[in-house]
Design a protein around this motif. Structure first.
Motif, PDB file in Angstrom:
ATOM      1  N   UNK A   1       0.828  -1.219   0.000  1.00 49.50           N
ATOM      2  CA  UNK A   1       0.000   0.000   0.000  1.00 49.50           C
ATOM      3  C   UNK A   1       0.853   1.255   0.000  1.00 49.50           C
ATOM      4  N   UNK A   2       2.186   1.086   0.088  1.00 46.06           N
ATOM      5  CA  UNK A   2       3.046   2.263   0.253  1.00 46.06           C
ATOM      6  C   UNK A   2       4.201   2.310  -0.742  1.00 46.06           C
ATOM      7  N   UNK A   3       4.115   1.546  -1.825  1.00 46.72           N
ATOM      8  CA  UNK A   3       5.202   1.537  -2.806  1.00 46.72           C
ATOM      9  C   UNK A   3       5.154   2.807  -3.655  1.00 46.72           C
ATOM     10  N   UNK A   4       6.230   3.062  -4.366  1.00 47.73           N
ATOM     11  CA  UNK A   4       6.305   4.246  -5.240  1.00 47.73           C
ATOM     12  C   UNK A   4       5.245   4.185  -6.330  1.00 47.73           C
ATOM     13  N   UNK A   5       4.993   2.951  -6.834  1.00 49.03           N
ATOM     14  CA  UNK A   5       3.970   2.796  -7.871  1.00 49.03           C
ATOM     15  C   UNK A   5       2.590   3.205  -7.352  1.00 49.03           C
ATOM     16  N   UNK A   6       2.261   2.749  -6.137  1.00 44.75           N
ATOM     17  CA  UNK A   6       0.958   3.058  -5.547  1.00 44.75           C
ATOM     18  C   UNK A   6       0.832   4.559  -5.285  1.00 44.75           C
ATOM     19  N   UNK A   7       1.902   5.151  -4.765  1.00 48.08           N
ATOM     20  CA  UNK A   7       1.882   6.586  -4.460  1.00 48.08           C
ATOM     21  C   UNK A   7       1.650   7.404  -5.737  1.00 48.08           C
ATOM     22  N   UNK A   8       2.359   7.064  -6.794  1.00 39.86           N
ATOM     23  CA  UNK A   8       2.216   7.797  -8.057  1.00 39.86           C
ATOM     24  C   UNK A   8       0.827   7.595  -8.653  1.00 39.86           C
ATOM     25  N   UNK A   9       0.301   6.359  -8.526  1.00 42.42           N
ATOM     26  CA  UNK A   9      -1.016   6.067  -9.086  1.00 42.42           C
ATOM     27  C   UNK A   9      -2.104   6.865  -8.362  1.00 42.42           C
ATOM     28  N   UNK A  10      -2.021   6.903  -7.042  1.00 43.53           N
ATOM     29  CA  UNK A  10      -3.036   7.656  -6.283  1.00 43.53           C
ATOM     30  C   UNK A  10      -2.948   9.146  -6.582  1.00 43.53           C
ATOM     31  N   UNK A  11      -1.729   9.662  -6.725  1.00 45.47           N
ATOM     32  CA  UNK A  11      -1.586  11.078  -7.073  1.00 45.47           C
ATOM     33  C   UNK A  11      -2.196  11.357  -8.435  1.00 45.47           C
ATOM     34  N   UNK A  12      -2.024  10.418  -9.359  1.00 42.45           N
ATOM     35  CA  UNK A  12      -2.607  10.593 -10.691  1.00 42.45           C
ATOM     36  C   UNK A  12      -4.121  10.563 -10.666  1.00 42.45           C
ATOM     37  N   UNK A  13      -4.688   9.624  -9.905  1.00 43.35           N
ATOM     38  CA  UNK A  13      -6.144   9.542  -9.790  1.00 43.35           C
ATOM     39  C   UNK A  13      -6.701  10.825  -9.186  1.00 43.35           C
ATOM     40  N   UNK A  14      -6.052  11.307  -8.125  1.00 39.96           N
ATOM     41  CA  UNK A  14      -6.521  12.534  -7.490  1.00 39.96           C
ATOM     42  C   UNK A  14      -6.442  13.718  -8.446  1.00 39.96           C
ATOM     43  N   UNK A  15      -5.406  13.731  -9.272  1.00 41.33           N
ATOM     44  CA  UNK A  15      -5.261  14.810 -10.243  1.00 41.33           C
ATOM     45  C   UNK A  15      -6.418  14.781 -11.247  1.00 41.33           C
ATOM     46  N   UNK A  16      -6.785  13.564 -11.680  1.00 45.76           N
ATOM     47  CA  UNK A  16      -7.919  13.419 -12.593  1.00 45.76           C
ATOM     48  C   UNK A  16      -9.222  13.897 -11.931  1.00 45.76           C
TER      49      UNK A  16
END
Length: 668
Positions: A75-90
């Motif tokens: 739940x805390x990997x770089x991939x997950x962090x980047x993905x959540x930031x992208x979703x929030x941006x959308x």
């Protein structure tokens, strides 16, 4: 039971659990907008992304992914962090910058999660889209430009409320959530979509622009709008109650509340009694407490032991007990709480209790409703029946046909059917493992004995299961019955005794013409029917202005706290009775609220502790013949008591949703 590893922590989860639930079991917080524990899974907001091995090398939506053995979840990997930031941006591409003027500010999931999981800036410079406002009725305010299409409101309306009047139109960027033909949502549970909405698209119309959450004092209380005993939180500022919100209690209301619970609060400050009144020359005139007490003293001097007390539907147990003690001090036992004139056998509390319990309704496989419009008398019991139906339960009804939001087979409107059920119902009960009968107040007079006989015939009471239930719709009913505040023949017995002095404790639904020869004292909080018929008015406190004990329809003892002070010269009801007893020379044996509660518990030990009271199943022997048609006692769901009748919001709900009156919006 699958075993999974979440960020290095091994957890075992029940079969069928999702990855999101596994992460929560491991103590990890997973952001989400569309997922809700009590609704079906939509998987459309993508905020709950996690990394799962074995699996494709990409983030996956944890809410819709089943947990399986040997999964490694990050739940805390770089991939997950980047993905959540992208979703929030959308999600924020089109969301307006309304936070300073939005009623969700301070309670907004989008605010909280954008701070915790967002990038802090956006790369989008295109113009934001705008959506025309929708109309959803007098309860729900819409600002649909803020909507992120999580569809929680759509799923709630369909799955919990059972009123499929909210849905989505158009596709892609043009998708909009709206009510059917943009008419008012007719569900009595519609206010729950405000709590469900994770952004500010759906907010409370009566509460709009009233306060910020950090300004409010929060008090734990019990709702008195029906007999379910919904656990609520009263939010107040100064001496005003601004809103009521449900609290989670899995055994009672889960996390829901009906619209009357939420929005009666504007009636708490209107039409209030804030001074004593005495009737002189046929007119009620303002008086001091001493003058009001003196007038009662004169009436009491000539009343002897012909003193009676009738309590209303919203009263706490402490006030009921204090009134009982005062009447008993005159040597009288003229006590009654069924103010509308209902009369039924109360010798066995188990025979007038909701024995299955509210949560237990979900386990029933056959349900017979006798003389109850469950949707209006107990909306949150109705939602439990809907859950039972989803598990395969069958529902039958005796009474006038009404829309209960689910399929019910109506057997007819004659209580004689209890003696011989039609074949379809009889066959269903024959094979039932968890049979249940719910008897409404409308059927108790002519069908109580027949229903008890049916309970024996159908073997409703068996090891680990009691399927016989009486559904009350007054918050004070079970508490009053436990305290012995009932006569064998109901109010008819009180009238026949010809009382010379009668105390009406918040009782507004009585036929006051039958008490024309009595000196009537009204102790209550609203200038309603009871106050108009009184010779002396003593201004009391509403449930929000005093601490108290309440017993719900299943015999669950619950306690609420005092949120605000009563207005003007109004006082808490028990203090009025205590002061009056001094004046009448019948001094009651308590000086503080704690002493009063201790005396009440000594009298009725079942009220000592919060939780379900235990009633031994010992039904009385009554006439087993049922007869007559059913007439439901609630004619207007939104105007059932003095507080609701004083509430502008409830008045408008009644006018629009019950009587079909049209209201033009400002833009029209």
């Amino acid at each position: 039971m699958p075993k999974v590893t979440v960020d290095g922590i091994e957890v075992e989860v029940p079969a069928g659990a999702t990855v999101l639930q596994a992460c929560e079991a491991a103590g990890k917080e997973i952001p989400r907008f569309c997922y809700h524990e009590r609704l079906s899974i939509a998987g459309n907001c993508r905020m709950c992304l996690v990394e799962v091995k074995p699996g494709p090398p990409k983030p996956q939506a944890s809410c819709a992914l089943p947990a399986a053995d040997n999964q490694e979840i990050r739940t805390d990997s770089a991939m997950v962090k980047a993905a959540r930031e992208g979703v929030m941006e959308f999600l924020l591409i089109n969301h307006p910058l309304d936070c300073p003027i939005c009623d969700q500010g301070g309670e907004c999931d989008l605010q909280d999660q954008s701070v915790a999981y967002g990038r802090g800036h956006s790369r989008y410079t295109e113009n934001k889209r705008a959506v025309t406002e929708k109309y959803m009725g007098p309860i729900v305010k819409t600002v649909m430009t803020r909507c992120i299409q999580c569809t929680r409101c759509v799923r709630f309306a369909e799955e919990v409320a059972g009123v499929e009047e909210i849905g989505a139109i158009y596709r892609g960027e043009n998708m909009q959530i709206t009510s059917y033909l943009e008419k008012a949502v007719t569900s009595e549970l519609s206010g729950n979509v405000v709590d469900l909405c994770p952004v500010g698209a759906l907010t409370s119309k009566p509460y709009a622009f009233e306060a910020r959450p950090w300004e409010l004092k929060k008090t734990l209380a019990i709702d008195v709008m029906d007999a379910v005993g919904t656990n609520i939180r009263i939010d107040s500022r100064g001496r005003g109650v601004l809103r009521a919100l449900p609290r989670i209690n899995e055994d009672v209301n889960e996390e829901w509340a009906h619209d009357k619970t939420r929005h009666h609060v504007d009636g708490l400050s209107r039409r209030r009694l804030d001074k004593p009144y005495v009737r002189r020359d046929g007119k009620l005139v303002e008086a001091t407490w001493d003058e009001a007490f003196a007038a009662i003293e004169v009436a009491a001097a000539g009343a002897g032991n012909k003193v009676a007390a009738i309590h209303g539907d919203l009263l706490d147990c402490e006030t009921i007990f204090a009134a009982k003690a005062l009447v008993k001090s005159f040597g009288s036992d003229l006590l009654e709480g069924r103010q509308t004139g209902m009369a039924y056998d109360t010798s066995s509390l188990s025979a007038v209790n909701f024995n299955t319990t509210i949560a237990g309704v979900e386990e029933a496989d056959v349900v017979l409703l006798v003389g109850t419009n469950l949707r209006w008398e107990a909306p949150l019991v109705n939602t439990r029946v809907r859950k039972a139906i989803k598990k395969g339960a069958k529902v039958f009804g005796i009474g006038p046909e009404v829309d209960l939001t689910y399929k019910a087979t109506w057997l007819g409107n004659d209580l004689s059917l209890l003696g011989k059920l039609p074949k379809a119902a009889a066959d269903a009960f024959k094979d039932a493992k968890r049979p249940m009968v719910i008897v409404g107040g409308a059927a108790l007079k002519n069908g109580h004995g027949a229903a008890l006989a049916l309970a024996k015939k159908l073997n409703l009471v068996r090891d680990g299961w009691n399927g016989f239930n009486v559904l009350h719709f007054s918050a004070a009913r079970m508490g009053g019955l436990m305290l012995g505040f009932a006569s064998a023949g109901g109010i008819a017995d009180i009238v026949a005794a010809e009382p010379k002095l009668t105390f009406f404790l918040g009782a507004d639904e009585v036929d006051f013409s039958k008490f024309a020869n009595s000196f009537n004292v009204y102790i209550g909080h609203h200038g309603d029917k009871g106050a108009h018929a009184a010779d002396v008015i003593l201004p009391g406190a509403s449930y929000a202005e005093k601490a108290g004990t309440y017993v719900n329809l299943e015999g669950r003892v619950q306690r609420g706290d005092k949120a605000v002070f009563a207005p003007g010269d109004a006082r808490e009801d028990w203090t009025i009775l205590r002061a009056l007893s001094d004046k009448l020379g019948k001094t009651l044996p308590f000086d503080t609220f704690e002493q009063l509660r201790a005396a009440m518990v000594a009298d009725t030990p079942a009220l000592a502790n919060e939780g379900l009271a235990s009633f031994e199943w010992n039904p009385p022997a009554l006439d087993a013949k049922g007869s007559g048609e059913v007439s439901y006692p609630i004619a207007d769901f939104y105007l059932t008591n003095a507080i609701c009748r004083a509430s502008p919001t409830m008045q408008r709900c009644s006018a629009e949703l019950i009587h079909g009156q049209d209201f033009a919006e400002a833009a029209e």
